[in-house]
Design a protein around this motif. Structure first.
Motif, short mmCIF file in Angstrom:
data_model
loop_
_atom_site.label_atom_id
_atom_site.label_comp_id
_atom_site.label_asym_id
_atom_site.label_seq_id
_atom_site.Cartn_x
_atom_site.Cartn_y
_atom_site.Cartn_z
N GLY B 36 0.81 -1.22 0.00
CA GLY B 36 0.00 0.00 0.00
C GLY B 36 0.83 1.27 0.00
N PRO B 37 1.77 1.42 0.96
CA PRO B 37 2.59 2.63 1.01
C PRO B 37 3.35 2.89 -0.29
CG PRO B 37 2.83 1.38 3.02
CD PRO B 37 2.01 0.54 2.11
N LEU B 38 3.71 1.81 -0.98
CA LEU B 38 4.43 2.01 -2.25
C LEU B 38 3.52 2.71 -3.26
CD1 LEU B 38 6.42 -1.31 -2.70
CD2 LEU B 38 7.18 0.89 -1.83
N PHE B 39 2.24 2.32 -3.24
CA PHE B 39 1.30 2.97 -4.16
C PHE B 39 1.09 4.42 -3.76
CE2 PHE B 39 0.09 -1.40 -5.28
CZ PHE B 39 0.16 -1.26 -6.65
N VAL B 40 1.04 4.69 -2.47
CA VAL B 40 0.92 6.07 -2.00
C VAL B 40 2.09 6.89 -2.53
CG1 VAL B 40 0.95 7.57 0.03
CG2 VAL B 40 -0.38 5.43 0.07
N MET B 41 3.29 6.30 -2.42
CA MET B 41 4.49 7.00 -2.88
C MET B 41 4.44 7.26 -4.38
SD MET B 41 8.04 5.80 -1.24
CE MET B 41 8.54 4.89 -2.66
N LEU B 42 3.98 6.20 -5.10
CA LEU B 42 3.88 6.34 -6.56
C LEU B 42 2.91 7.48 -6.90
CD1 LEU B 42 4.90 4.92 -9.17
CD2 LEU B 42 2.76 3.63 -9.16
N ALA B 43 1.78 7.52 -6.20
CA ALA B 43 0.78 8.56 -6.46
C ALA B 43 1.35 9.94 -6.14
CB ALA B 43 -0.47 8.29 -5.62
N TYR B 44 2.01 10.09 -5.00
CA TYR B 44 2.59 11.37 -4.59
C TYR B 44 3.60 11.88 -5.61
CZ TYR B 44 0.70 11.83 0.14
OH TYR B 44 -0.11 12.01 1.20
N SER B 45 4.34 10.93 -6.24
CA SER B 45 5.39 11.37 -7.15
C SER B 45 4.81 12.05 -8.38
CB SER B 45 6.27 10.19 -7.56
OG SER B 45 5.57 9.34 -8.44
N PHE B 46 3.51 11.83 -8.63
CA PHE B 46 2.88 12.45 -9.80
C PHE B 46 2.02 13.65 -9.42
CE2 PHE B 46 3.79 8.23 -11.55
CZ PHE B 46 4.44 8.62 -12.72
N TRP B 274 8.05 16.82 -1.65
CA TRP B 274 7.66 15.42 -1.50
C TRP B 274 7.57 14.66 -2.82
CZ3 TRP B 274 3.87 14.25 3.10
CH2 TRP B 274 4.41 14.79 4.28
N PRO B 275 7.01 15.29 -3.87
CA PRO B 275 6.95 14.53 -5.14
C PRO B 275 8.34 14.12 -5.62
CG PRO B 275 5.53 16.45 -5.24
CD PRO B 275 6.33 16.58 -3.97
N LEU B 276 9.31 15.01 -5.50
CA LEU B 276 10.67 14.66 -5.92
C LEU B 276 11.22 13.54 -5.03
CD1 LEU B 276 13.24 15.05 -7.52
CD2 LEU B 276 13.87 16.94 -6.00
N GLY B 277 11.02 13.65 -3.71
CA GLY B 277 11.48 12.60 -2.80
C GLY B 277 10.88 11.25 -3.16
N ALA B 278 9.58 11.24 -3.46
CA ALA B 278 8.91 9.99 -3.82
C ALA B 278 9.48 9.44 -5.13
CB ALA B 278 7.40 10.22 -3.95
N ALA B 279 9.70 10.35 -6.09
CA ALA B 279 10.23 9.91 -7.38
C ALA B 279 11.64 9.33 -7.23
CB ALA B 279 10.25 11.07 -8.37
N ILE B 280 12.46 9.96 -6.40
CA ILE B 280 13.82 9.43 -6.19
C ILE B 280 13.74 8.06 -5.50
CG2 ILE B 280 16.04 9.80 -5.06
CD1 ILE B 280 15.54 12.80 -5.27
N SER B 281 12.83 7.94 -4.52
CA SER B 281 12.69 6.65 -3.83
C SER B 281 12.35 5.54 -4.81
CB SER B 281 11.57 6.74 -2.79
OG SER B 281 11.87 7.71 -1.84
N ILE B 282 11.41 5.85 -5.73
CA ILE B 282 11.02 4.81 -6.68
C ILE B 282 12.17 4.52 -7.64
CG2 ILE B 282 9.43 4.30 -8.57
CD1 ILE B 282 7.33 5.90 -6.89
N THR B 283 12.92 5.54 -8.00
CA THR B 283 14.09 5.32 -8.85
C THR B 283 15.09 4.40 -8.15
OG1 THR B 283 13.79 7.57 -9.64
CG2 THR B 283 15.85 6.47 -10.24
N LEU B 284 15.28 4.65 -6.85
CA LEU B 284 16.19 3.81 -6.07
C LEU B 284 15.71 2.35 -6.09
CD1 LEU B 284 18.48 3.37 -4.02
CD2 LEU B 284 16.93 4.12 -2.23
N MET B 285 14.40 2.16 -5.91
CA MET B 285 13.84 0.82 -5.96
C MET B 285 14.10 0.17 -7.32
SD MET B 285 10.15 0.74 -4.13
CE MET B 285 9.60 -0.53 -5.22
N ALA B 286 13.95 0.97 -8.38
CA ALA B 286 14.17 0.45 -9.73
C ALA B 286 15.62 0.00 -9.89
CB ALA B 286 13.81 1.51 -10.77
#
Lengths: 372, 307
Positions: B36-46, B274-286
């Motif tokens: 769930g939190p991952l989806f929240v992060m994905l949503a925030y990044s946009f 926050w959107p940038l932080g979320a986007a970087i987090s997802i990039t890190l995961m990738a």
């Protein structure tokens, strides 16, 4: 290559000189080998035979280089190799557990030694193909080692050890994990391969039958010492030692008396209990006198009726039929047991029954004086 | 009367239904707590960033993702690569790879040493390896600072021995981060390496020696391929947390030598993006996922059959 017949002076492939190996130290020290010396000839199938813990595997590991002797020298073609690491000795081992590399295919396993020697790829490939053919596994080169049977793994281990053309091949009870029938097949196979490759084989086993079947010469070991070295027939028919006589096959021991010393003769006249006299062979270098033990194999004696005469007298206690043979268990008049084995032939019945008084006739040359 | 076929079909259906029902609580927890939190992060990044942190709900924006690798000049609107971010990405990947390599280099002999001890003493050694875990990471990192700082144990020792005249500036450099990460993550390499080395059949090592392989060749051609699953497991355990390390670069690297973890923290904190932080987090995961795929494919290819 056919072995030259009648050539007495064969070159020595491996010689152990006064080898002592002590494991551990202080109170826990274990003397696995005690001043052992042995010469193994070129192109010979030599067997180290003995019960577990007798030091036979230790001697093999010393020759391979996995252990270093506490004392003594190991000579390979005349040069001392006792301090060389295993990878610098032109000697290969077939391990009891096979020790095939699980991350390599059958063909890669066989190629391993050749690669380590830095042979060119083409030569390696040709040699691997040749080895696969020798062990009759041409089709299975690309298999993984967990996709082959125990008998096949045994063949791969053999091919892997033979591929670098070692001067000496060491075999550490390689057949012990196989079932009876496969073991019999492999015994013949091993002899064939030894003959085809012309490599000296040093074979370790605790199975006396295996040793007698395959070997050119056998060294019988016990408690870190070699008791007797000789051809299978020597070892079986002329054991020099009570342990050897007992370890290999069934045996009758008879107490006897030797009156006159006939120094250095190959045979003496021994007086058996009951007064009969018999010619008995003597181990090399022994001058027997007084009370000795002599040994007679069960198949080297026959039973007769008491009036027909024989060296010993007694009563049949038990008759045991075992397919090919019948064993007659005789109680001698002095009270000692004696077993006579006679081969069953078509149309003959057991001529003696329990309770019959009998004479035991020992065949000429069958009696042997023991060293102890 | 129902036929046997119908009864068996019904039983099979009930079986499947029961299985879902029984695992439902666990599945719900996993969904809301982990995925769930991952989806929240994905949503925030946009979404568009809020003025004082947070995001403006419902306002779609690609600014967060844009800023991960790019930047727009405030005066003439030219788009250039975000050098600051790229250098942090590069430092994170580089330091994590070096950490993994160093822990293999240090952990391999350690694990080999433990695996070749007599059975009853091995447990003691393994126990000793796990002792650092008893202390909080932050405390251990400050302890490492005590070792490497200019007046620290290492420099004092080297000066006393006359090897150097001036203290080495290790603190607040990449080297300091490396010191810390190798120290902290070494047990995570030693343990899986030991687990696979303990299973190693040392008769195979003898077989290698017997077949003319010298010590190095036995290591390379026999031992290493056989303990490779342990090397890979250890590398994953070390590489992933290294990439996202936060405390170690913060304490030992100082403000200048940031890693991804610090960059992300900054966006959610002082940066108020926050959107940038979320986007970087997802990039890190990738990045982690790509690295994992690479590892897994590597194992599947060469380690088939004895993984």
């Amino acid at each position: 290559m056919p072995k030259p017949e009648g050539v007495q002076e064969k070159r020595i492939a491996v010689e152990a000189r006064g080898i002592t190996k002590i494991f551990g130290a202080g109170e826990n020290a274990l003397r696995a080998l005690d001043n052992v010396s042995v010469s193994i000839r070129q192109n010979e199938f030599f067997t180290l035979l003995g019960p577990s813990g007798c030091g036979k595997t230790t001697l093999l590991r010393l020759i391979a280089g996995f252990e270093y002797p506490s004392e003594g020298a190991i000579l390979l073609d005349g040069t001392d190799i006792a301090t060389l690491p295993p990878f610098k000795r032109p000697v290969n081992t077939v391990f009891q557990s096979y020790a095939l590399f699980p991350h390599l295919t059958v063909a890669q396993n066989i190629a391993f030694g050749l690669e380590m020697l830095g042979k060119p790829r083409a030569e390696i490939n040709a040699r691997v193909a040749q080895m696969l053919k020798l062990v009759q596994m041409e089709e299975l080169g690309q298999r993984r080692t967990d996709q082959i049977s125990g008998g096949q793994a045994q063949r791969v281990a053999l091919a892997r050890a033979l591929a670098p053309s070692p001067k000496v091949l060491l075999l550490d009870e390689p057949l012990s994990a196989l079932d009876y029938k496969l073991r019999k097949e492999m015994q013949i196979e091993l002899k064939r391969m030894q003959h085809e490759t012309g490599i000296t084989f040093i074979f370790v086993t605790h199975d006396q039958e295996e040793a007698l079947t395959m070997s050119d010469r056998i060294a019988v070991m016990s408690k870190g010492k070699i008791l007797q070295i000789g051809g299978p027939r020597d070892i079986y028919e002329r054991p020099s030692d009570r342990f050897v006589a007992n370890f290999i096959g069934e045996t009758n021991f008879i107490d006897a008396e030797i009156d006159g010393a006939t120094g250095g003769a190959a045979a003496v006249i021994a007086r058996l209990p009951g007064g009969a006299q018999i010619a008995a062979g003597v181990p090399d270098g022994m001058v027997p006198r007084g009370r000795v033990a002599i040994v007679v194999r069960p198949e080297h004696a026959v039973l007769a009726r008491p009036d027909e005469g024989g060296q010993l007298r007694g009563t049949v206690e038990n008759v045991v039929y075992s397919g090919t043979d019948t064993h007659f268990h005789v109680r001698l008049d002095g009270g000692n047991p004696f077993v006579v084995r006679s081969q069953n032939r078509r149309g003959t019945e057991a001529a003696f029954a329990a309770g019959d008084p009998v004479a035991v006739r020992i065949q000429d040359g069958a009696a042997q004086v023991l060293r102890d | 009367m129902a036929t046997a076929r119908e009864v068996s079909d019904r039983a099979a259906r009930r079986d499947v239904r029961d299985r879902w029902l029984l695992s439902a609580p666990a599945l719900i927890v996993i969904f809301f707590a982990a995925i769930g939190p991952l989806f929240v992060m994905l949503a925030y990044s946009f979404m568009a960033k809020g003025d004082y942190g947070d995001v403006k709900f419902g306002q779609f924006s690609l600014d967060g993702w844009f800023s991960v690798f790019l930047q727009r000049d405030i005066f003439d609107d030219t788009i250039t690569l975000a050098d600051a971010h790229l250098s942090i990405f590069w430092r994170s990947v580089r330091l994590s790879v070096i950490t993994t390599v160093l822990t293999i280099a240090l952990g391999f002999p350690t694990a080999y040493f433990i695996a070749t001890r007599p059975r009853h003493t091995r447990e003691i050694w393994v126990f000793l390896v796990t002792i650092p875990f008893w202390t909080n990471l932050l405390i251990r990192t400050f302890a490492m600072q005590e070792v490497i700082r200019n007046e620290g144990i290492l420099n004092t020792l080297l000066i006393r021995l006359g090897i150097i005249a001036q203290p080495l500036q290790i603190m607040y450099t990449d080297a300091a981060i490396l010191f810390g990460m190798v120290y902290v993550y070494l047990p995570l390499m030693v343990l899986p390496l030991y687990a696979s080395m303990e299973k190693l059949d040392f008769r195979l090592v003898e077989a290698g020696y017997d077949l003319y392989a010298g010590r190095l060749q036995v290591l390379r051609r026999v031992i290493f391929p056989l303990v490779k699953p342990g090397v890979i497991a250890g590398s994953i355990l070390v590489f992933i947390p290294s990439l996202g390390a936060y405390v170690i670069p913060r304490v030992l690297g100082g403000g200048k030598n940031m890693m991804l973890g610090n960059l992300i923290e900054m966006q959610f904190g002082a940066g108020r993006n926050w959107p940038l932080g979320a986007a970087i987090s997802i990039t890190l995961m990738a990045i982690v996922m790509v690295a994992l795929l690479f590892y897994v494919r590597n194992t599947a290819r060469s380690g088939a059959g004895h993984g």
